[in-house]
Motif scaffolding. Structure first.
Motif, PDB file in Angstrom:
ATOM      1  N   PRO A   1       0.843  -1.208   0.000  1.00 47.73           N
ATOM      2  CA  PRO A   1       0.000   0.000   0.000  1.00 47.73           C
ATOM      3  C   PRO A   1       0.872   1.250   0.000  1.00 47.73           C
ATOM      4  O   PRO A   1       2.043   1.216   0.418  1.00 47.73           O
ATOM      5  CB  PRO A   1      -0.802  -0.120   1.301  1.00 47.73           C
ATOM      6  N   PRO A   2       0.345   2.381  -0.445  1.00 51.40           N
ATOM      7  CA  PRO A   2       1.103   3.633  -0.376  1.00 51.40           C
ATOM      8  C   PRO A   2       1.455   3.973   1.068  1.00 51.40           C
ATOM      9  O   PRO A   2       0.749   3.570   2.008  1.00 51.40           O
ATOM     10  CB  PRO A   2       0.130   4.672  -0.959  1.00 51.40           C
ATOM     11  N   PRO A   3       2.529   4.723   1.286  1.00 52.95           N
ATOM     12  CA  PRO A   3       2.907   5.068   2.657  1.00 52.95           C
ATOM     13  C   PRO A   3       1.947   6.092   3.247  1.00 52.95           C
ATOM     14  O   PRO A   3       1.311   6.860   2.511  1.00 52.95           O
ATOM     15  CB  PRO A   3       4.305   5.674   2.478  1.00 52.95           C
ATOM     16  N   PRO A   4       1.835   6.140   4.567  1.00 53.78           N
ATOM     17  CA  PRO A   4       1.082   7.236   5.199  1.00 53.78           C
ATOM     18  C   PRO A   4       1.828   8.556   4.999  1.00 53.78           C
ATOM     19  O   PRO A   4       3.051   8.588   4.847  1.00 53.78           O
ATOM     20  CB  PRO A   4       1.048   6.839   6.684  1.00 53.78           C
ATOM     21  N   ARG A   5       1.097   9.639   5.028  1.00 59.31           N
ATOM     22  CA  ARG A   5       1.700  10.956   4.823  1.00 59.31           C
ATOM     23  C   ARG A   5       2.810  11.256   5.831  1.00 59.31           C
ATOM     24  O   ARG A   5       3.889  11.729   5.422  1.00 59.31           O
ATOM     25  CB  ARG A   5       0.612  12.027   4.885  1.00 59.31           C
ATOM     26  N   PRO A   6       2.624  11.016   7.145  1.00 58.22           N
ATOM     27  CA  PRO A   6       3.697  11.344   8.089  1.00 58.22           C
ATOM     28  C   PRO A   6       5.000  10.612   7.786  1.00 58.22           C
ATOM     29  O   PRO A   6       6.086  11.171   7.968  1.00 58.22           O
ATOM     30  CB  PRO A   6       3.114  10.928   9.450  1.00 58.22           C
ATOM     31  N   GLN A   7       4.902   9.362   7.331  1.00 58.90           N
ATOM     32  CA  GLN A   7       6.117   8.608   7.011  1.00 58.90           C
ATOM     33  C   GLN A   7       6.873   9.246   5.855  1.00 58.90           C
ATOM     34  O   GLN A   7       8.102   9.373   5.898  1.00 58.90           O
ATOM     35  CB  GLN A   7       5.757   7.158   6.663  1.00 58.90           C
ATOM     36  N   LEU A   8       6.157   9.671   4.826  1.00 57.84           N
ATOM     37  CA  LEU A   8       6.809  10.274   3.669  1.00 57.84           C
ATOM     38  C   LEU A   8       7.417  11.621   4.021  1.00 57.84           C
ATOM     39  O   LEU A   8       8.555  11.942   3.617  1.00 57.84           O
ATOM     40  CB  LEU A   8       5.800  10.412   2.525  1.00 57.84           C
ATOM     41  N   GLU A   9       6.704  12.428   4.777  1.00 53.72           N
ATOM     42  CA  GLU A   9       7.242  13.739   5.140  1.00 53.72           C
ATOM     43  C   GLU A   9       8.446  13.605   6.070  1.00 53.72           C
ATOM     44  O   GLU A   9       9.419  14.371   5.954  1.00 53.72           O
ATOM     45  CB  GLU A   9       6.147  14.593   5.767  1.00 53.72           C
ATOM     46  N   ALA A  10       8.408  12.617   6.961  1.00 53.57           N
ATOM     47  CA  ALA A  10       9.567  12.384   7.828  1.00 53.57           C
ATOM     48  C   ALA A  10      10.773  11.952   7.003  1.00 53.57           C
ATOM     49  O   ALA A  10      11.918  12.351   7.281  1.00 53.57           O
ATOM     50  CB  ALA A  10       9.229  11.322   8.880  1.00 53.57           C
ATOM     51  N   ALA A  11      10.537  11.138   5.970  1.00 56.71           N
ATOM     52  CA  ALA A  11      11.630  10.686   5.103  1.00 56.71           C
ATOM     53  C   ALA A  11      12.237  11.859   4.341  1.00 56.71           C
ATOM     54  O   ALA A  11      13.460  11.942   4.175  1.00 56.71           O
ATOM     55  CB  ALA A  11      11.124   9.619   4.139  1.00 56.71           C
ATOM     56  N   LEU A  12      11.406  12.775   3.857  1.00 59.54           N
ATOM     57  CA  LEU A  12      11.918  13.954   3.169  1.00 59.54           C
ATOM     58  C   LEU A  12      12.795  14.798   4.096  1.00 59.54           C
ATOM     59  O   LEU A  12      13.897  15.230   3.726  1.00 59.54           O
ATOM     60  CB  LEU A  12      10.756  14.800   2.652  1.00 59.54           C
ATOM     61  N   GLN A  13      12.322  15.027   5.304  1.00 61.45           N
ATOM     62  CA  GLN A  13      13.071  15.858   6.236  1.00 61.45           C
ATOM     63  C   GLN A  13      14.371  15.190   6.663  1.00 61.45           C
ATOM     64  O   GLN A  13      15.412  15.848   6.765  1.00 61.45           O
ATOM     65  CB  GLN A  13      12.190  16.182   7.441  1.00 61.45           C
ATOM     66  N   LYS A  14      14.347  13.887   6.882  1.00 63.58           N
ATOM     67  CA  LYS A  14      15.562  13.168   7.262  1.00 63.58           C
ATOM     68  C   LYS A  14      16.589  13.192   6.136  1.00 63.58           C
ATOM     69  O   LYS A  14      17.804  13.189   6.380  1.00 63.58           O
ATOM     70  CB  LYS A  14      15.223  11.730   7.637  1.00 63.58           C
ATOM     71  N   ALA A  15      16.108  13.238   4.886  1.00 65.83           N
ATOM     72  CA  ALA A  15      17.010  13.276   3.729  1.00 65.83           C
ATOM     73  C   ALA A  15      17.573  14.666   3.465  1.00 65.83           C
ATOM     74  O   ALA A  15      18.331  14.846   2.511  1.00 65.83           O
ATOM     75  CB  ALA A  15      16.272  12.776   2.491  1.00 65.83           C
TER      76      ALA A  15
END
Length: 332
Positions: A242-256
């Motif tokens: 399934p697609p990721p939840p929004r918080p997971q994707l935004e956390a990944a962007l910020q960590k990167a």
């Protein structure tokens, strides 16, 4: 200092149903989009660069060259036939609603010019790359995970010469040329692998300091109970997770190493585009009906996939979001 995130929210409850804009609003939206795109293109356009008319992308029936035949057969006729219907739904080379207008709207958020390089990853068959290169004059590296689609794109985009390079990538182990590209555009790049951490890290390393990134992606808006329609949609889109939840994707962007400036819920515009595309297709079918069982089955599968996507977005189970972010000077 805390990061500024500007939320562009969908209309309040009680307005038109998602994907069903009030009468006349779609025409106004198109007019505004046209003016908005023209103004931004003019603002970013280099004085010495005149937008070129993109070469007409070949229809799939005019391809592939002989060397593609074996791989095309291995992929299966249904895969190829569905790709043909996608071309007819969204215009040749595009993989989603809005066609060139939507892609240019997204790319207008980036300061592109003939002196910049743009990394694109995600869903496209040559249409997005051609429209952006023709209008903005930038150099494009398009990373395509599907080998057969990459060969189609290479043939279709040959008129651009070296200005557009179609390159392979593995979504499970994403990697791009480090610290090379000025800006990047993601067109649902997580469809083939829903784990965003590795992708965002690879994108962060690929961009120069201060580089800007526009990402469009489907996310799970709410966790739901087991749903046959949801499972069927995953299968039709070829998603293993399934697609990721929004918080997971935004956390990944910020960590990167990305600072998120804008987060927009584009679900309603996407739904309206789905309806518009199918309305146009149905009109065309009156004069050009599908021929053969394979073509009919492909049309049914492609239609079911998009109509299920519309239902899941309209119900709030999924959301289509657009982020505009920039790479910080230092990346953790």
């Amino acid at each position: 200092m805390s990061e500024l995130i500007i939320e562009v929210a969908p209309p309040e409850p009680g307005g038109p149903a998602a994907g069903e804009p009030a009468r006349g609003s779609l025409a106004r939206l198109k007019a505004r989009a046209k003016r908005f795109r023209a103004a931004l293109v003019a603002a970013w356009q280099e004085p010495e660069h005149e937008p070129m008319a993109p070469p007409r992308l070949a229809a799939r029936e005019d391809l592939p060259p002989p060397e593609m035949a074996a791989e095309a057969e291995a992929q299966g006729g249904l895969f190829m036939a569905r790709a043909d219907w996608a071309d007819r739904l969204w215009d040749a080379g595009f993989c989603g609603p809005g066609g060139a207008q939507e892609v240019l709207r997204l790319s207008s958020l980036l300061p592109l010019s003939p002196a910049t390089t743009l990394l694109i990853a995600g869903q496209d068959s040559g249409g997005a790359a051609a429209a952006i290169a023709a209008q903005r004059g930038c150099w494009i590296a398009f990373h395509q995970h599907d080998a057969l689609t990459a060969q189609f794109m290479t043939s279709r985009l040959s008129g651009f010469g070296k200005r557009i390079a179609v390159q392979p990538w593995d979504p499970a182990r994403p990697g791009f040329r480090a610290n090379f590209h000025h800006h990047a555009l993601g067109l649902e790049p997580l469809l083939s692998n829903a784990r965003p951490e590795a992708f965002c890290q690879a994108m962060g390393h690929a961009l120069k300091s201060g580089g800007q990134f526009v990402l469009v992606e489907v996310v799970q808006a709410v966790a739901g109970a087991p749903d046959p329609a949801f499972e069927r949609w995953l299968a039709l889109e070829g998603r293993e997770q399934p697609p990721p939840p929004r918080p997971q994707l935004e956390a990944a962007l910020q960590k990167a190493g990305f600072q998120i400036h804008v987060a927009e819920d584009a679900s309603q515009r996407h739904c309206a585009g789905i309806v518009e595309g199918f309305a146009r297709l149905v009109t065309g079918l009156r004069a050009n009906r599908p021929k053969g069982a394979e073509s009919v089955n492909a049309l049914l599968a492609e239609s079911e996939a998009w109509l299920l996507r519309h239902r899941l977005l309209a119900s709030g189970r999924l959301a289509l979001l657009r982020w505009h972010a920039s790479r910080r000077t230092s990346v953790r």
